[in-house]
Design an enzyme around this catalytic site. Sequence first.
Site, PDB file in Angstrom:
ATOM      1  N   ARG A   1       0.833  -1.202   0.000  1.00 55.62           N
ATOM      2  CA  ARG A   1       0.000   0.000   0.000  1.00 55.62           C
ATOM      3  C   ARG A   1       0.877   1.265   0.000  1.00 55.62           C
ATOM      4  O   ARG A   1       0.540   2.256  -0.654  1.00 55.62           O
ATOM      5  CB  ARG A   1      -0.960  -0.018   1.192  1.00 55.62           C
ATOM      6  CG  ARG A   1      -2.035   1.053   1.078  1.00 55.62           C
ATOM      7  CD  ARG A   1      -3.128   0.848   2.093  1.00 55.62           C
ATOM      8  NE  ARG A   1      -2.629   0.951   3.456  1.00 55.62           N
ATOM      9  CZ  ARG A   1      -3.329   0.626   4.537  1.00 55.62           C
ATOM     10  NH1 ARG A   1      -4.567   0.176   4.414  1.00 55.62           N
ATOM     11  NH2 ARG A   1      -2.814   0.748   5.741  1.00 55.62           N
TER      12      ARG A   1
ATOM     13  N   GLU B   1     -16.502   5.728   4.274  1.00 58.90           N
ATOM     14  CA  GLU B   1     -15.856   5.062   5.400  1.00 58.90           C
ATOM     15  C   GLU B   1     -16.065   5.809   6.712  1.00 58.90           C
ATOM     16  O   GLU B   1     -16.602   6.920   6.727  1.00 58.90           O
ATOM     17  CB  GLU B   1     -14.385   4.755   5.139  1.00 58.90           C
ATOM     18  CG  GLU B   1     -13.519   5.920   4.802  1.00 58.90           C
ATOM     19  CD  GLU B   1     -12.096   5.468   4.450  1.00 58.90           C
ATOM     20  OE1 GLU B   1     -11.649   4.393   4.862  1.00 58.90           O
ATOM     21  OE2 GLU B   1     -11.419   6.253   3.766  1.00 58.90           O
TER      22      GLU B   1
ATOM     23  N   LYS C   1      -2.599   6.607   1.546  1.00 57.88           N
ATOM     24  CA  LYS C   1      -2.467   6.958   2.963  1.00 57.88           C
ATOM     25  C   LYS C   1      -1.540   8.156   3.072  1.00 57.88           C
ATOM     26  O   LYS C   1      -0.352   8.029   3.393  1.00 57.88           O
ATOM     27  CB  LYS C   1      -1.962   5.741   3.752  1.00 57.88           C
ATOM     28  CG  LYS C   1      -2.387   5.785   5.216  1.00 57.88           C
ATOM     29  CD  LYS C   1      -2.351   4.408   5.830  1.00 57.88           C
ATOM     30  CE  LYS C   1      -2.471   4.455   7.334  1.00 57.88           C
ATOM     31  NZ  LYS C   1      -3.723   4.996   7.846  1.00 57.88           N
TER      32      LYS C   1
HETATM   33  N1  PLP Z   1      -9.477   3.980   6.385  1.00 51.22           N
HETATM   34  C1  PLP Z   1      -8.669   4.965   6.800  1.00 51.22           C
HETATM   35  C2  PLP Z   1      -8.968   6.335   6.366  1.00 51.22           C
HETATM   36  C3  PLP Z   1      -7.567   4.659   7.621  1.00 51.22           C
HETATM   37  O1  PLP Z   1      -6.767   5.626   8.069  1.00 51.22           O
HETATM   38  C4  PLP Z   1      -7.329   3.327   7.997  1.00 51.22           C
HETATM   39  C5  PLP Z   1      -6.176   2.995   8.816  1.00 51.22           C
HETATM   40  O2  PLP Z   1      -5.166   2.605   8.340  1.00 51.22           O
HETATM   41  C6  PLP Z   1      -8.203   2.341   7.544  1.00 51.22           C
HETATM   42  C7  PLP Z   1      -9.267   2.704   6.741  1.00 51.22           C
HETATM   43  C8  PLP Z   1      -7.981   0.913   7.894  1.00 51.22           C
HETATM   44  O3  PLP Z   1      -6.937   0.343   7.153  1.00 51.22           O
HETATM   45  P1  PLP Z   1      -6.088  -0.844   7.742  1.00 51.22           P
HETATM   46  O4  PLP Z   1      -7.036  -1.932   8.079  1.00 51.22           O
HETATM   47  O5  PLP Z   1      -5.166  -1.238   6.645  1.00 51.22           O
HETATM   48  O6  PLP Z   1      -5.390  -0.318   8.923  1.00 51.22           O
HETATM   49  C1  COI Z   2      -4.498   2.788  11.382  1.00 50.61           C
HETATM   50  O1  COI Z   2      -5.509   2.153  11.642  1.00 50.61           O
HETATM   51  O2  COI Z   2      -3.381   2.258  11.264  1.00 50.61           O
HETATM   52  C2  COI Z   2      -4.539   4.219  11.178  1.00 50.61           C
HETATM   53  O3  COI Z   2      -3.667   4.692  10.525  1.00 50.61           O
HETATM   54  C3  COI Z   2      -5.629   4.972  11.749  1.00 50.61           C
HETATM   55  C4  COI Z   2      -5.250   6.304  12.349  1.00 50.61           C
HETATM   56  C5  COI Z   2      -4.491   6.220  13.605  1.00 50.61           C
HETATM   57  C6  COI Z   2      -4.718   7.266  11.367  1.00 50.61           C
END
Ligand code: PLP
Ligand code: COI
Length: 338
Positions: free
Chosen positions: A80, A219, A183
Site C-alpha cells: 500500500r 468510510e 495513505k
Molecule cells: N481507512 C482509513 C482512512 C484509515 O486511516 C485506515 C487505517 O489505516 C483504515 C481505513 C484501515 O486500514 P487498515 O485496516 O489497513 O489499517
Molecule cells: C491505522 O488504523 O493504522 C490508522 O492509521 C488509523 C489512524 C491512527 C490514522
Amino acid sequence: METLDWKNLPFGYVKTDYNIRCYYRNGAWGRLEISSSEYITMHMAATCLHYGQEAFEGLKAFRGKDGRIRIFRWRDNAKRMHDTATGIKLAHVPEELFGEAVFSAVKMNEHFVPPYGTGASLYIRPLLIGSGAEIGVKPAKEYLFMVFVSPVGPYFKEGFRPVDIMISRNFDRAAPLGTGPYKVGGNYAASLSSLEMAHKHGFSTTLYLDPKEKKYVDEAGPANFFGIKNNCYITPSSKSILPSITNMSLQQLSRDMGMSVEQRPVPVEELPSFEEVGACGTAAVITPIRKIVDPEYNIIYDYCKDGNPGPVSASLYQRLIAIQCGDAPDVHNWVDII
Ligand code: PLP
Ligand code: COI
C-alpha cells in the site's frame, strides 16, 4: 523504562528506545540507520512541509501466549505504501527495505511489545517524506523513510464496545478522483474539522459519504465500514476510501465462517436493513457501531439495542485477534514471527 499500565493504554504516542531511518539520495536508498532521537532535522523547503508530499502506514505487532512476537500482514502495508508512493510521486520503498526496517524497529524495542492478554499491541508507524528542497510544485529528489513504534491500546476508548457515529455531508476527507485511496497526511488534515464536530456532539467519529453524489457510504473516520445481513459481509467499494488490510482480512474470515461477501457501493438507504454494522482498521480493529445518526434528516439507525456487539462482529473479532496473537492457526499466512 517506566512501567506501563498495559491494560489501560490509550491509543497514543509512547516514547520508545529506537527508530529506524533510511535516506534516499542521488536516486538510491542508503543503509538503514538506528536512531535514539525522536526528532528529525530537515530543510525548511522540504516538499513534505509545503506540498504534503508524505505517506505513512500503520500495522501492529502482537505478543503471543508463547512469548513470541508476531507481525501482521506487513507485506500488504509495504504494497500500500508503494501504491501511495505511485499516487503522489514519492520514491518507492522496496519491500525488503520496508520489511527490514519494520522488523528492526520492533526488535530494537522488543520490551515495548505489550504482554499477551492485555489487549494492547505495538503499533508500527512507517513514514515516508519528501525531504529534498523545492520551491516549485514538483516531487522531491530526496526522501526519508523511517519507522517508529508505540505501544497502544484501543483506538476508540470504548474498545470492543459499540460506538455512536454521525453522517457528515458538509465535509469530505478526499475528492472523487483525489487521494482517498492513498495513505497521505492531507486526507487526515481534511478530516479534522468534521472529527471535531462529531466529538463536540458526542460521537466517536464521522461516517463519510461518497464525495461525488453523497449517495453511498464511504468510510468511518480512520476505518472502513462493513454491514452484516442475511449471513453476508457487505463493505463499500469506492475510489475515495483507503483499501483496508483489516477489511480484506475480515472478508476472508467471513468466507471461512461460511458467509458470503459483497464489496460494492452501499447506498445510504440500505443502512436500516443491516443487522450489524462496524468500523474496521488496524487501530480500530473491529469497532461495533451502535447508532448512526443522520442529523440533517433527523434519522437514527440503531443497531444494538441491548448495547452489546452483534454475534457476527464478535466472532470476526475473536477470530482476527486469535490469529494475530497466535492462538489460532495462521492458515492464510498473515503472520510473521520475529
Ligand atoms: N481507512 C482509513 C482512512 C484509515 O486511516 C485506515 C487505517 O489505516 C483504515 C481505513 C484501515 O486500514 P487498515 O485496516 O489497513 O489499517
Ligand atoms: C491505522 O488504523 O493504522 C490508522 O492509521 C488509523 C489512524 C491512527 C490514522
